[in-house]
Write an enzyme that holds these catalytic residues in place. Structure first.
Site, PDB file in Angstrom:
ATOM      1  CB  ILE B 148     -21.795 -12.586 -22.107  1.00 30.04           C
ATOM      2  CG1 ILE B 148     -23.111 -12.826 -21.353  1.00 30.04           C
ATOM      3  CG2 ILE B 148     -21.693 -11.153 -22.588  1.00 30.04           C
ATOM      4  CD1 ILE B 148     -23.261 -11.977 -20.107  1.00 30.04           C
ATOM      5  CB  CYS B 149     -18.726 -11.246 -25.550  1.00 31.54           C
ATOM      6  SG  CYS B 149     -17.489 -10.521 -26.632  1.00 31.54           S
TER       7      CYS B 149
END
Lengths: 375, 362
Positions: B148-149
């Site tokens: 994530i990210c």
């Protein structure tokens, strides 16, 4: 009654309503807060008092509240303060614009004049900075006022240890002595002097001090340039708002509630800021401000560490270096552990292939035998 | 006619209403305790820790979870519990209900002693160790990975270097091409003018670790009025609803509970990824080895947010042109960067998308 007078009366009524509302709110808060243990100061400005009272009320009621609640309430109060300032801005800053509007006059020209005045104020500030940079003596003084803040714990000790206490002027320290010694030279040959290496026993400190001045100057200038760019952003907001109001007027639409006005502000302000924030000019100004801040911070550290070394005190640099060695050793150990685990696994596979039970790793402690030569 | 026509009576009424709401909010805030706003809705167990890292295993919510577990690698810049914020806003919980077996890396809070930790340590060190532990626990050669990210960027690097250990890769709101000036953050950090916008070496030397507060300040400035002003005024409209105010406060806690960034890793990430855009150029070097995204040949699911102001969609969408995978799926949602996790609408469709995609690739 002329339209102008009508407009003025209307506007006066609005301001009066604002003040009356503040008074009523003040009474509400007073009555509510008197049930708590709030301590009230003198009330002067109604809006400001409301703000203070809200803070006190929040502080009292949330005194035992949890950290996040306190932090959020603080941010709420700050946004409330911003709202107050915004309302004041709309009411007072645009008084002429609104009066013109109410009277059916040329409010757009009034708004244009307002924006132009704002722009001229920004330009004037830029000229002021240019003039300020000529008075190097004043700048040097300002810098020296900064220096004690980060060397204060050390300067008295240093001063006394170097036997300068009895010679120091009333409110100056060794740093002040250096400044006085350098004063005339700076005033006469400022730029050249800064390029010339210092002399004498205090050479290193003197040099760090002057390098600090360079860095401090650079940061002050960068901060100022940044503020000017932020001013440009505000100017852009004014221009966009002006265009928005013109568009609404042309469509025959009106804003009749404070909520609508705040919404238009919110729809306008961030995009207008972002237009400026994206520009190379802003990015460079922000970058310069941050970069000069970091450079100055490093220079301050150098200076403080030079003082720390005088007294055998560990410095930031030394502790970081210790951490770095610790980290490298940790990494080496992890790599060895990984290799060892892989090797053991490989050995176990080989034993399995040969139909043998793998040999358990030795758990015996190694004992050392004293050498006869140690007697 | 001047369009602002607010009557004095209207102004007074609105200000009085506003203050009434302030009083109500004050009362509501006073009832909320720190224990009420802790995040992490799902039960979990710490199964491994190393330095500041902890690897958690979430308790499955079905009797027979998916055979291949999923490891979640979040960004360093925030705590990972945005993915498990609260019971009705938890990507993790929704995935657990759909039968996934989930692990999560909690990076912890770097201290000054961690200033020298590098990207190689994070990716070839910590992530690799966590992957090996999970593989061993489940007796598997490969597991699934969700990045994530920034954690997605780390996952891409990891998988490019250790493709044999990962069965399926999911990236969510992950920056890939950093040279997109749609994103203000990209521009500020130097994707256009490099060190003139931010001298990374100077900052890392001066600060050691980069404080979470400093990072937060930067994020808040990306939308100054909305995030510093409008958001808190909006709180007044829910002043008398303790449940909603509690949810708001929980989000506030997460937003401002930002760990410091280990100086060396931060330096590398900003210089190599943001300023140098080396990920897509194949020039990132970790542990002496070059990261080549073409080595990513397993199935990839790339998810991005259409209104993401932190990771512009174009930055995430670029992944398609650089991975070697022939089984590449992209999916987008009408949400912002954080909205992917807290939007009720997104949470109805995102978890099934992930679960179904993984189930089709056992």
């Amino acid at each position: 009654m002329t339209e102008t007078k009508q407009a003025q009366d209307f506007f006066a009524d609005m301001l009066s309503s604002w003040t009356d509302t503040q008074k009523k709110l003040l009474e509400t808060w007073t009555s509510a807060a008197q049930n708590s243990t709030a301590n009230f100061g003198k009330q002067q400005n109604a809006a400001k008092s409301w703000q203070n009272l809200a803070s006190q009320g929040f502080g009292d009621w949330l005194g035992n509240a949890e950290p996040t609640a306190q932090a959020t309430s603080q941010r709420l109060l700050e946004s409330q303060a911003m709202l107050t300032n915004l309302i004041n801005f709309f009411m007072k800053g645009w008084s002429e614009v609104m009066q013109q509007g109410m009277a059916g006059g040329d409010w757009q020209k009034a708004m244009q004049n307002y924006v132009e005045n704002f722009r001229q104020q920004l330009t004037a500030q830029q000229t002021q900075w240019a003039g300020l940079s000529q008075t190097t003596g004043e700048l040097w003084t300002s810098y020296l006022q900064q220096v004690p803040q980060f060397v204060e714990p050390w300067q008295k000790v240093w001063q006394s240890s170097l036997g300068l206490a009895k010679e120091a002027p009333q409110d100056s320290t060794l740093l002040g002595d250096l400044a006085n010694l350098n004063w005339q030279a700076f005033q006469k040959t400022f730029g050249q002097y800064l390029q010339t290496p210092a002399l004498g026993m205090n050479r290193e400190y003197d040099e760090k001090l002057r390098q600090g001045f360079h860095k401090w100057m650079a940061h002050e200038e960068a901060k100022y340039e940044y503020q000017l760019v932020i001013g440009d952003a505000w100017l852009h907001i004014m221009e966009v708002l002006q265009a928005k109001f013109t568009s609404l007027a042309e469509e025959g639409k009106t804003i009749t509630t404070l909520n609508e006005l705040i919404s238009i502000w919110n729809e306008t302000a961030d995009p207008a800021f972002l237009d400026v924030f994206r520009s190379d000019k802003y990015i460079k100004a922000q970058g310069k401000m941050v970069n000069t801040m970091m450079a100055y911070r490093l220079q301050k550290r150098e200076f403080v560490e030079a003082l720390c070394e005088q007294y055998d005190l560990p410095t930031r640099t030394e502790v970081d270096e210790a951490h770095r060695r610790n980290y490298q050793q940790g990494r080496a150990i992890k790599a060895l552990q990984k290799d060892l685990a892989e090797t053991r696994a490989l050995v176990a596979e080989l034993h399995a292939a040969l139909g043998q039970a793998p040999k358990a790793p030795s758990t015996r402690k190694k004992t050392t035998t004293k050498s006869n030569t140690e007697k | 006619m001047f369009p602002v026509q607010i009557s004095p009576e209207q102004l007074s009424k609105e200000l009085a209403d506003y203050n009434k709401q302030m009083l109500e909010l004050n009362e509501t805030l006073g009832k909320i305790r720190e224990a009420d706003i802790q995040y992490g809705a799902s039960e979990k167990e710490a199964i491994y820790s190393e330095d500041k890292l902890t690897l958690y295993h979430f308790t499955p919510l079905v009797e027979k979870p998916f055979e291949i577990p999923l490891l979640i690698s979040y960004a360093l810049v925030n705590r990972p519990y945005m993915a498990d914020l609260q019971e009705n806003r938890s990507l993790v919980r929704n995935l657990l209900k759909l039968g996934l077996d989930i692990y999560l890396i909690d990076w912890g809070y770097p201290g000054r002693e961690d200033r020298w930790v590098t990207l190689d340590d994070y990716i070839n060190g910590y992530i690799d160790t966590c992957v090996d532990i999970i593989r061993e626990r489940h007796n598997l050669e490969q597991i699934n990975l969700l990045g994530i990210c920034q954690g997605g960027a780390f996952s891409l690097c990891y998988v490019a270097l250790h493709p044999e250990k990962i069965k399926n890769l999911i990236t969510m709101v992950t920056p890939v091409d950093f040279d997109v000036n749609d994103g203000l953050l990209n521009a500020w950090v130097g994707c256009t003018i490099g060190s003139k916008s931010l001298d990374v070496d100077l900052m890392a030397d001066a600060l050691g670790n980069i404080s979470g507060d400093f990072m937060n300040f930067g994020y808040l400035m990306l939308k100054p009025f909305q995030l510093n002003f409008q958001k808190y005024l909006g709180l007044l409209s829910i002043a008398d609803d303790q449940a909603k105010v509690t949810d708001f406060m929980r989000m506030e806690k997460w937003i401002f509970d930002s760990p410091d960034q280990a100086g060396a890793a931060w330096r590398e990430f900003v210089k190599d990824f943001y300023q140098g855009n080396k990920l897509i150029k194949g020039e990132v070097v970790l542990g002496g080895k070059q990261v080549n995204l073409k080595n990513i040949t397993m199935p990839v699911l790339n998810i991005y947010a259409e209104e993401d102001h932190l990771v512009p969609p174009r930055s995430s969408m670029a992944l398609k042109d650089y991975v070697g995978s022939k089984d590449y799926t992209v999916s987008n949602f009408p949400a912002g960067h954080i909205g992917m996790y807290v939007s009720g609408k997104v949470q109805k469709t995102l978890p099934p998308l992930i679960a179904n995609w993984l189930q089709e690739r056992p």
